[in-house]
Write an enzyme that holds these catalytic residues in place. Sequence first.
Site, PDB file in Angstrom:
ATOM      1  N   VAL A  94      13.378  53.729  41.867  1.00 47.05           N
ATOM      2  CA  VAL A  94      14.463  53.982  40.918  1.00 47.05           C
ATOM      3  C   VAL A  94      15.311  55.146  41.419  1.00 47.05           C
ATOM      4  O   VAL A  94      14.815  56.252  41.630  1.00 47.05           O
ATOM      5  CB  VAL A  94      13.913  54.287  39.514  1.00 47.05           C
ATOM      6  N   LYS A  95      16.592  54.878  41.584  1.00 48.17           N
ATOM      7  CA  LYS A  95      17.521  55.874  42.113  1.00 48.17           C
ATOM      8  C   LYS A  95      18.254  56.540  40.953  1.00 48.17           C
ATOM      9  O   LYS A  95      18.824  55.864  40.095  1.00 48.17           O
ATOM     10  CB  LYS A  95      18.508  55.187  43.058  1.00 48.17           C
TER      11      LYS A  95
END
Length: 217
Positions: free
Chosen positions: A82-83
């Site tokens: 997850v960025k």
Amino acid sequence: MQIFLDSTDTKVIADLASTGLIDGVTTNPTLIAKSGRPMLEVIAEICDIVPGPISAEVAATTADAMIAEGQKLAKIAPNVVVKIPLTRDGLIACAAFADEEIKTNVTLCFSPTQALLAAKAGATYISPFIGRLDDYGFDGMDLIRDIRAIYDNYGYETEILAASVRNAAHVKEAAIVGADVVTIPPAVFSDLYKHPLTDKGLEQFLKDWASTGQSIL
């Protein structure tokens, strides 16, 4: 050093991944928009092509919303990372993801203190933007050097993922100063192995070999 592709073009990703030299993929909202395809569909397809880490970025700006979006993205495949943006809310979300053992890539890093806080929040990766700093008259590699020193001083396990890479020289310099990962546009990949002297040398070897009239097979 690990090499990631910064792309959402699944055909290009599949082609370059076939070399066995691509370790992961990073994406962002701009690349998703350019693809013209649904984000979840694109990320799922990339995850099927490359078994390594695939960064998928949240679009929310508040911690609670980032957490909700990140949890959904993480369910796409086990290799999703997850960025999240390096903001106060992003750091809060990062710490929450660390508690849930969801891997994170904290992006848009432009200072050593930002990287320090990301590591304290439990980020899996920190993404300093090298080319963007160069555009504003700073040396992006100085940032990687500083982050490397800080992380080594305190034993942080957060990996340095050099981003906004524009050319092969950036890759070389990032490797020298200690980046763990570099993410590159597909166009830069061929620049890593192409050299005019290699081509010239091979041409001469093939010419000389042909003159022998021999065959290895």
